[in-house]
Design an enzyme around this catalytic site. Structure first.
Site, PDB file in Angstrom:
ATOM      1  N   HIS A  63      10.477  -3.329   4.138  1.00 19.28           N
ATOM      2  CA  HIS A  63      10.916  -1.940   4.032  1.00 19.28           C
ATOM      3  C   HIS A  63      11.209  -1.383   5.416  1.00 19.28           C
ATOM      4  O   HIS A  63      10.702  -1.874   6.420  1.00 19.28           O
ATOM      5  CB  HIS A  63       9.888  -1.056   3.318  1.00 19.28           C
ATOM      6  CG  HIS A  63       8.566  -0.875   4.018  1.00 19.28           C
ATOM      7  ND1 HIS A  63       7.717  -1.908   4.300  1.00 19.28           N
ATOM      8  CD2 HIS A  63       7.925   0.242   4.461  1.00 19.28           C
ATOM      9  CE1 HIS A  63       6.608  -1.446   4.878  1.00 19.28           C
ATOM     10  NE2 HIS A  63       6.712  -0.138   5.005  1.00 19.28           N
ATOM     11  N   HIS A 110       0.815  -1.225   0.000  1.00 20.81           N
ATOM     12  CA  HIS A 110       0.000   0.000   0.000  1.00 20.81           C
ATOM     13  C   HIS A 110       0.846   1.272   0.000  1.00 20.81           C
ATOM     14  O   HIS A 110       0.423   2.299   0.507  1.00 20.81           O
ATOM     15  CB  HIS A 110      -1.016  -0.022   1.148  1.00 20.81           C
ATOM     16  CG  HIS A 110      -0.427   0.087   2.528  1.00 20.81           C
ATOM     17  ND1 HIS A 110      -1.063  -0.413   3.638  1.00 20.81           N
ATOM     18  CD2 HIS A 110       0.713   0.648   2.989  1.00 20.81           C
ATOM     19  CE1 HIS A 110      -0.351  -0.161   4.711  1.00 20.81           C
ATOM     20  NE2 HIS A 110       0.726   0.486   4.350  1.00 20.81           N
ATOM     21  N   GLU A 150       3.990  -4.420   9.418  1.00 16.77           N
ATOM     22  CA  GLU A 150       2.580  -4.296   9.032  1.00 16.77           C
ATOM     23  C   GLU A 150       2.093  -5.498   8.224  1.00 16.77           C
ATOM     24  O   GLU A 150       0.882  -5.652   8.039  1.00 16.77           O
ATOM     25  CB  GLU A 150       2.361  -2.998   8.237  1.00 16.77           C
ATOM     26  CG  GLU A 150       3.011  -2.960   6.876  1.00 16.77           C
ATOM     27  CD  GLU A 150       2.941  -1.574   6.217  1.00 16.77           C
ATOM     28  OE1 GLU A 150       2.567  -0.613   6.893  1.00 16.77           O
ATOM     29  OE2 GLU A 150       3.269  -1.484   5.029  1.00 16.77           O
ATOM     30  N   HIS A 173      -1.649   6.094   8.502  1.00 18.45           N
ATOM     31  CA  HIS A 173      -0.285   6.571   8.785  1.00 18.45           C
ATOM     32  C   HIS A 173      -0.359   7.927   9.478  1.00 18.45           C
ATOM     33  O   HIS A 173       0.105   8.938   8.960  1.00 18.45           O
ATOM     34  CB  HIS A 173       0.525   6.623   7.489  1.00 18.45           C
ATOM     35  CG  HIS A 173       0.590   5.296   6.790  1.00 18.45           C
ATOM     36  ND1 HIS A 173      -0.448   4.788   6.037  1.00 18.45           N
ATOM     37  CD2 HIS A 173       1.563   4.351   6.762  1.00 18.45           C
ATOM     38  CE1 HIS A 173      -0.111   3.593   5.564  1.00 18.45           C
ATOM     39  NE2 HIS A 173       1.110   3.305   5.994  1.00 18.45           N
TER      40      HIS A 173
HETATM   41 FE    FE Z   1       2.151   1.282   5.668  1.00 13.80          FE
END
Ligand code: FE
Length: 415
Positions: free
Chosen positions: A193, A12, A240, A59
């Site tokens: 990431h 995403h 996540e 976020h």
């Molecule tokens: Fe994210």
């Protein structure tokens, strides 16, 4: 009966929405990503789900750490795109399937998942970045959604196992909805990431493939990993990916993998995965999934539910805002004008102006905003109770052990 027909895992990153908005499908840097998403679009076109249950994390666009929840389910009728600092994306509001969302919320709570519920919260790139690629055409959004926001930005966060079990409970919830609906579960996030600290830019393509293999064939192994394991293996923000385990839990025991792709253009691995449940798993019986069954027969009693709120949200929200000094001063100065300016219907305004406590309860107003209205108007709580019961204040006081009245008003003057 509603049923889950498949699951999608998809990254995403904001880059997906960025490339989509600028129509960069012919840019060699972005063509592979558009091609990869095409495989997921094809599955959606063929399988034709009626609803996309979409798992994402905000976020700190709409949810901040002043009140942070593990699992917050959207129960609104529509959602706008969030302004993440540079203005909203040019996207229309997206419709929510509120009735199914409320049912799922009630079922998950009865299944012992302590959910939060939200309305009036725009959706950020965590949700709309991949959805704009998968669920939007020139005619607008194609399918309604139910967003589930998972708090993964501030530890402690839910465990991988908890996410998997939530997915299993989600399946029970969907399958107990009486309407015939096909539901696809879309899990967003990751893969590897890290976007903070000296390790920023960390990626782990080999782990990403192993994660996808395990998710398909051996999710139990993934549920045993700690958050530190995920951070070590995939980078801090890749934790996540535990959201993908919610989708996997909803698929049941064994799955068919229909599509997988992987592309790493910049900071975050962009992956897609499409699964279909292979065998229909046994739905665990035993849990009493309707905890309020029978309560409707109790006289003079109106449990305040998600359905109640949905039917009277604006009126509840208006009365709740009376905790703000400027709002209540405008109300006191000219109640009808203030309520009209806030968009309350004439019928709702009449209920407030008439202090019709009983009908406001029947209308779906929670008592806890009525006592705020009472505090603003200088009306004691016992007068509200009396009004709801259809008796006088004196008669109400006579039913108590002592003759006292009170309100929730403080008294300090606003500055
Ligand atoms: Fe994210």
């Amino acid at each position: 009966m509603a049923r889950i027909i498949g699951g999608i895992g998809v990254s995403h990153t904001p880059t997906i929405g960025y490339a989509f908005d600028r129509a960069l499908q012919d840019d060699p840097a972005w063509t592979p990503m558009f091609d990869n998403f095409k495989g997921v679009q094809d599955w959606l076109d063929t399988a034709a789900p009626d609803v996309l249950f979409t798992i994402y994390n905000d976020h700190v666009s709409s949810f901040f750490f002043d009140h942070y929840s593990a699992f917050a389910l959207g129960v609104d009728e529509r959602y706008s795109p969030a302004d993440e600092g540079g203005g909203e994306r040019d996207l229309p509001p997206i419709t929510g399937h509120a009735a199914l969302a409320r049912h799922i919320g009630s079922s998950l709570m009865a299944d012992e998942f302590d959910m939060a519920f939200f309305r009036d919260r725009p959706l950020d790139h965590g949700c709309l970045s991949p959805l704009s690629m998968l669920n939007l055409d020139s005619g607008g959004w194609k399918k309604p959604i139910i967003p589930l926001q998972v708090g993964v930005l501030q530890f402690p966060i839910p465990t991988a196992r908890r996410c998997f079990r939530l997915g299993q409970a989600l399946r029970r919830a969907v399958e107990s909805f009486p309407e015939d609906l096909k539901v696809a579960v879309v899990a967003t996030g990751g893969l590897s990431h890290q976007v903070h600290g000296e390790r920023a830019g960390f990626n782990a393509p080999e782990w990403d493939q192993e994660f996808l293999n395990l998710l398909v064939a051996d999710p139990d192994t993934l549920t045993r990993l700690t958050h530190a394991d995920y951070v070590r293996l995939g980078g801090a923000e890749s934790v996540e990916v535990i959201m993908w385990l919610i989708m996997r839990g909803a698929m049941g025991g064994t799955v068919r993998e229909l599509q997988r792709s992987y592309y790493l253009p910049s900071m975050t691995a962009i992956a897609t995965l499409v699964l279909e449940p292979k065998a229909r798993p046994e739905t665990a019986a035993g849990a009493q999934l309707d905890q309020l069954a029978g309560a409707e027969r109790l006289e003079g009693t109106y449990p305040f539910t998600l359905e109640t709120l949905a039917g009277a949200y604006e009126l509840n929200a208006y009365l709740h805002r009376l905790v703000q000094p400027a709002h209540r001063m405008a109300f006191l100065a000219d109640p009808a004008a203030a309520m009209t300016a806030s968009g309350l219907t004439p019928a709702d305004q009449t209920l407030v102006l008439d202090r019709d406590w009983q009908r406001m309860i029947h209308r779906g107003v929670t008592f806890f905003v009525l006592e705020k209205l009472g505090a603003v108007l200088g009306i004691p709580n016992l007068a509200i109770y009396a009004g709801m019961k259809g008796i006088t204040l004196e008669e109400m006081i006579a039913t108590r052990n002592t003759e006292i009245t009170y309100t929730v008003a403080g008294g300090r003057k606003p500055v």
